[in-house]
Write a protein that holds these residues in place. Structure first.
Motif, PDB file in Angstrom:
ATOM      1  N   LYS A 171      54.343  26.290 -40.221  1.00 40.23           N
ATOM      2  CA  LYS A 171      53.997  27.574 -40.856  1.00 40.23           C
ATOM      3  C   LYS A 171      52.907  28.284 -40.054  1.00 40.23           C
ATOM      4  CE  LYS A 171      55.319  26.204 -45.531  1.00 40.23           C
ATOM      5  NZ  LYS A 171      55.921  24.912 -45.176  1.00 40.23           N
ATOM      6  N   PRO A 172      53.200  28.609 -38.794  1.00 39.36           N
ATOM      7  CA  PRO A 172      52.185  29.191 -37.917  1.00 39.36           C
ATOM      8  C   PRO A 172      51.796  30.615 -38.316  1.00 39.36           C
ATOM      9  CG  PRO A 172      54.328  29.317 -36.875  1.00 39.36           C
ATOM     10  CD  PRO A 172      54.523  28.518 -38.131  1.00 39.36           C
ATOM     11  N   ASP A 173      50.593  31.000 -37.907  1.00 38.95           N
ATOM     12  CA  ASP A 173      50.121  32.365 -38.152  1.00 38.95           C
ATOM     13  C   ASP A 173      50.766  33.350 -37.184  1.00 38.95           C
ATOM     14  OD1 ASP A 173      48.245  31.587 -40.176  1.00 38.95           O
ATOM     15  OD2 ASP A 173      46.954  30.814 -38.588  1.00 38.95           O
ATOM     16  N   LEU A 174      51.121  32.871 -35.985  1.00 42.49           N
ATOM     17  CA  LEU A 174      51.673  33.748 -34.948  1.00 42.49           C
ATOM     18  C   LEU A 174      52.821  33.058 -34.234  1.00 42.49           C
ATOM     19  CD1 LEU A 174      51.480  36.336 -33.144  1.00 42.49           C
ATOM     20  CD2 LEU A 174      49.887  35.051 -31.701  1.00 42.49           C
ATOM     21  N   ILE A 175      53.931  33.784 -34.075  1.00 43.70           N
ATOM     22  CA  ILE A 175      55.084  33.282 -33.331  1.00 43.70           C
ATOM     23  C   ILE A 175      55.300  34.188 -32.121  1.00 43.70           C
ATOM     24  CG2 ILE A 175      57.579  32.866 -33.359  1.00 43.70           C
ATOM     25  CD1 ILE A 175      57.317  32.234 -36.342  1.00 43.70           C
ATOM     26  N   LEU A 176      55.333  33.584 -30.941  1.00 40.14           N
ATOM     27  CA  LEU A 176      55.605  34.296 -29.701  1.00 40.14           C
ATOM     28  C   LEU A 176      57.088  34.129 -29.396  1.00 40.14           C
ATOM     29  CD1 LEU A 176      52.558  32.935 -27.653  1.00 40.14           C
ATOM     30  CD2 LEU A 176      52.639  34.989 -29.060  1.00 40.14           C
ATOM     31  N   ALA A 177      57.832  35.210 -29.445  1.00 44.56           N
ATOM     32  CA  ALA A 177      59.290  35.144 -29.258  1.00 44.56           C
ATOM     33  C   ALA A 177      59.666  35.848 -27.958  1.00 44.56           C
ATOM     34  CB  ALA A 177      60.002  35.786 -30.448  1.00 44.56           C
ATOM     35  N   ASP A 178      60.114  35.075 -26.972  1.00 42.60           N
ATOM     36  CA  ASP A 178      60.418  35.611 -25.645  1.00 42.60           C
ATOM     37  C   ASP A 178      61.922  35.855 -25.510  1.00 42.60           C
ATOM     38  OD1 ASP A 178      60.344  36.409 -23.041  1.00 42.60           O
ATOM     39  OD2 ASP A 178      59.827  34.465 -22.197  1.00 42.60           O
ATOM     40  N   GLU A 179      62.343  37.083 -25.756  1.00 38.94           N
ATOM     41  CA  GLU A 179      63.765  37.459 -25.696  1.00 38.94           C
ATOM     42  C   GLU A 179      64.626  36.434 -26.450  1.00 38.94           C
ATOM     43  OE1 GLU A 179      65.024  40.104 -23.680  1.00 38.94           O
ATOM     44  OE2 GLU A 179      63.578  40.426 -22.093  1.00 38.94           O
ATOM     45  N   PRO A 180      64.327  36.167 -27.719  1.00 41.99           N
ATOM     46  CA  PRO A 180      64.975  35.059 -28.430  1.00 41.99           C
ATOM     47  C   PRO A 180      66.445  35.263 -28.756  1.00 41.99           C
ATOM     48  CG  PRO A 180      63.639  36.328 -29.941  1.00 41.99           C
ATOM     49  CD  PRO A 180      63.368  36.876 -28.572  1.00 41.99           C
ATOM     50  N   VAL A 181      66.955  36.513 -28.647  1.00 44.06           N
ATOM     51  CA  VAL A 181      68.367  36.750 -28.982  1.00 44.06           C
ATOM     52  C   VAL A 181      69.154  37.293 -27.803  1.00 44.06           C
ATOM     53  CG1 VAL A 181      67.860  37.132 -31.436  1.00 44.06           C
ATOM     54  CG2 VAL A 181      67.875  39.074 -29.867  1.00 44.06           C
ATOM     55  N   ALA A 182      68.521  37.387 -26.640  1.00 40.00           N
ATOM     56  CA  ALA A 182      69.172  38.035 -25.489  1.00 40.00           C
ATOM     57  C   ALA A 182      70.438  37.316 -25.030  1.00 40.00           C
ATOM     58  CB  ALA A 182      68.185  38.149 -24.331  1.00 40.00           C
ATOM     59  N   SER A 183      70.478  35.994 -25.181  1.00 36.65           N
ATOM     60  CA  SER A 183      71.614  35.225 -24.667  1.00 36.65           C
ATOM     61  C   SER A 183      72.692  34.971 -25.723  1.00 36.65           C
ATOM     62  CB  SER A 183      71.117  33.884 -24.118  1.00 36.65           C
ATOM     63  OG  SER A 183      70.479  33.125 -25.138  1.00 36.65           O
ATOM     64  N   LEU A 184      72.539  35.578 -26.915  1.00 38.03           N
ATOM     65  CA  LEU A 184      73.462  35.315 -28.006  1.00 38.03           C
ATOM     66  C   LEU A 184      74.422  36.490 -28.202  1.00 38.03           C
ATOM     67  CD1 LEU A 184      70.882  33.910 -30.587  1.00 38.03           C
ATOM     68  CD2 LEU A 184      72.222  32.630 -28.908  1.00 38.03           C
ATOM     69  N   ASP A 185      75.600  36.202 -28.775  1.00 34.60           N
ATOM     70  CA  ASP A 185      76.529  37.292 -29.035  1.00 34.60           C
ATOM     71  C   ASP A 185      76.025  38.128 -30.205  1.00 34.60           C
ATOM     72  OD1 ASP A 185      77.639  36.341 -31.607  1.00 34.60           O
ATOM     73  OD2 ASP A 185      78.536  34.753 -30.411  1.00 34.60           O
ATOM     74  N   VAL A 186      76.609  39.301 -30.378  1.00 33.15           N
ATOM     75  CA  VAL A 186      76.057  40.304 -31.290  1.00 33.15           C
ATOM     76  C   VAL A 186      75.981  39.804 -32.730  1.00 33.15           C
ATOM     77  CG1 VAL A 186      76.414  42.603 -32.269  1.00 33.15           C
ATOM     78  CG2 VAL A 186      76.790  42.220 -29.834  1.00 33.15           C
ATOM     79  N   SER A 187      77.019  39.109 -33.210  1.00 29.84           N
ATOM     80  CA  SER A 187      77.017  38.655 -34.601  1.00 29.84           C
ATOM     81  C   SER A 187      75.911  37.640 -34.853  1.00 29.84           C
ATOM     82  CB  SER A 187      78.377  38.046 -34.960  1.00 29.84           C
ATOM     83  OG  SER A 187      78.661  36.923 -34.140  1.00 29.84           O
ATOM     84  N   ILE A 188      75.688  36.739 -33.889  1.00 29.54           N
ATOM     85  CA  ILE A 188      74.616  35.747 -34.028  1.00 29.54           C
ATOM     86  C   ILE A 188      73.256  36.425 -33.898  1.00 29.54           C
ATOM     87  CG2 ILE A 188      73.619  33.630 -33.096  1.00 29.54           C
ATOM     88  CD1 ILE A 188      76.276  33.231 -34.480  1.00 29.54           C
ATOM     89  N   GLN A 189      73.158  37.424 -33.015  1.00 32.31           N
ATOM     90  CA  GLN A 189      71.911  38.184 -32.888  1.00 32.31           C
ATOM     91  C   GLN A 189      71.485  38.748 -34.240  1.00 32.31           C
ATOM     92  OE1 GLN A 189      71.690  41.287 -30.006  1.00 32.31           O
ATOM     93  NE2 GLN A 189      72.319  40.008 -28.294  1.00 32.31           N
ATOM     94  N   ALA A 190      72.422  39.338 -34.952  1.00 30.66           N
ATOM     95  CA  ALA A 190      72.113  39.946 -36.245  1.00 30.66           C
ATOM     96  C   ALA A 190      71.594  38.914 -37.237  1.00 30.66           C
ATOM     97  CB  ALA A 190      73.362  40.637 -36.804  1.00 30.66           C
ATOM     98  N   GLN A 191      72.189  37.730 -37.244  1.00 29.51           N
ATOM     99  CA  GLN A 191      71.751  36.675 -38.149  1.00 29.51           C
ATOM    100  C   GLN A 191      70.327  36.214 -37.823  1.00 29.51           C
ATOM    101  OE1 GLN A 191      74.701  33.525 -38.109  1.00 29.51           O
ATOM    102  NE2 GLN A 191      76.369  34.988 -38.292  1.00 29.51           N
ATOM    103  N   ILE A 192      70.032  36.068 -36.525  1.00 28.07           N
ATOM    104  CA  ILE A 192      68.704  35.611 -36.111  1.00 28.07           C
ATOM    105  C   ILE A 192      67.651  36.672 -36.438  1.00 28.07           C
ATOM    106  CG2 ILE A 192      67.274  34.934 -34.151  1.00 28.07           C
ATOM    107  CD1 ILE A 192      69.335  32.826 -34.907  1.00 28.07           C
ATOM    108  N   ILE A 193      67.957  37.939 -36.179  1.00 27.40           N
ATOM    109  CA  ILE A 193      67.018  39.026 -36.463  1.00 27.40           C
ATOM    110  C   ILE A 193      66.740  39.114 -37.958  1.00 27.40           C
ATOM    111  CG2 ILE A 193      66.692  41.523 -36.412  1.00 27.40           C
ATOM    112  CD1 ILE A 193      66.267  40.058 -33.738  1.00 27.40           C
ATOM    113  N   ASN A 194      67.769  38.955 -38.782  1.00 24.42           N
ATOM    114  CA  ASN A 194      67.571  38.953 -40.236  1.00 24.42           C
ATOM    115  C   ASN A 194      66.695  37.784 -40.668  1.00 24.42           C
ATOM    116  OD1 ASN A 194      69.041  41.276 -40.805  1.00 24.42           O
ATOM    117  ND2 ASN A 194      70.976  40.173 -40.979  1.00 24.42           N
ATOM    118  N   LEU A 195      66.845  36.661 -39.979  1.00 22.42           N
ATOM    119  CA  LEU A 195      66.011  35.493 -40.275  1.00 22.42           C
ATOM    120  C   LEU A 195      64.552  35.780 -39.937  1.00 22.42           C
ATOM    121  CD1 LEU A 195      65.601  32.554 -41.069  1.00 22.42           C
ATOM    122  CD2 LEU A 195      66.324  31.885 -38.777  1.00 22.42           C
TER     123      LEU A 195
END
Length: 275
Positions: A171-195
């Motif tokens: 349960k961190p205070d800060l998450i550093l996300a380095d292009e976390p969805v760039a390598s995923l297809d569009v449908s999976i990208q949407a699920q990760i972004i919603n998460l």
């Protein structure tokens, strides 16, 4: 009541010397802050210095100049970092773009997710570990039967969810996300972004979201920092940047993307022509 800064980056410089006598100014005087529970988008073309900023904050590279403050402590100072190492390692977590490289192929998913909490002596005993890992898997939308699997048995989207589960285990205070969805297809990208959006609301987690896909940034981020050739060229609230960009480089970035909204696209192009 105003929220306090969770992260402050002050005049950060990161220079490299790949060949003697030749200096690359990968990051050249970057400053920004992130408040508690805020999602800050760091955007720009490939090679502009975004990921270098993130890795310098992580401590992968010692800064050439400048200061990095986390929860009021100057962690770019080696002595201060040593005094606050436990807090930094627990409350600042990272999600990499390449989940395949970020996950140990010799460890089972249960071990991978549990590792941060076990190393920090937060979870103890097999029973608690299985319970906590099971809850995290459910939270990120994975079945508990993946616990016994190895990373190469999962799809790219599943591996990225495992990486996210690991990053939020403390349960961190800060998450550093380095292009976390760039390598995923569009449908999976949407699920990760919603998460990510759910994490922000449910845990009040702050994010530094490094990306080049501005449509994703617009949906998720509260504010945007635009980088070009190692420098910050524009900064502001997300809608202000999208509807009324000040700098020519920002306008070019926005002009390069296609929005699935004809009315918005027409209005934006009309604004750009007037400017």
């Amino acid at each position: 009541m105003d929220k306090e800064n969770i992260l402050e980056v002050k005049n950060l410089k990161q220079y490299f010397e790949p060949i003697k006598g030749y200096t690359v100014k990968a990051v050249d005087g970057v400053s920004f802050n992130i408040k508690e529970g805020e999602v800050l988008g760091l955007v720009g073309e490939s090679g502009c210095g975004k990921s270098t900023v993130l890795r310098t904050i992580m401590g992968v590279y010692p800064p050439t100049e400048g200061e990095i403050w986390f929860k009021g402590n100057q962690i770019s100072d080696k002595k201060v970092f040593a005094q606050n190492k436990k807090d930094v390692r627990q409350n600042m977590q990272v999600i990499f773009q390449d989940s395949a490289a970020a996950l140990n192929p010799r460890m089972k998913i249960e071990e991978i997710i549990a590792e941060p909490a076990v190393v920090n002596h937060i979870w103890k005993g097999k029973k608690q570990i299985q319970k906590e890992v099971g809850e995290l898997l459910e939270y990120v939308g994975l079945d508990q039967d993946v616990m016994e699997k190895y990373p190469d048995e999962l799809s790219g989207g599943q591996r990225q969810r495992v990486a996210i589960a690991r990053s939020i285990s403390l349960k961190p205070d800060l998450i550093l996300a380095d292009e976390p969805v760039a390598s995923l297809d569009v449908s999976i990208q949407a699920q990760i972004i919603n998460l990510f959006s759910h994490l922000k609301k449910a845990h009040n987690s702050a994010f530094l979201f490094v990306a080049h896909d501005l449509s994703v940034v617009r949906y998720l981020c509260d504010r945007i920092v635009v980088m070009h050739q190692g420098k910050v060229v524009e900064m502001g609230k997300t809608e202000e940047i999208f509807l009324n960009p000040k700098e020519e480089y920002t306008k070019e970035l926005l002009d390069a993307i296609l929005m699935p909204d004809p009315l918005y696209e027409r209005e934006r192009r009309s604004r750009l022509k007037k400017d």
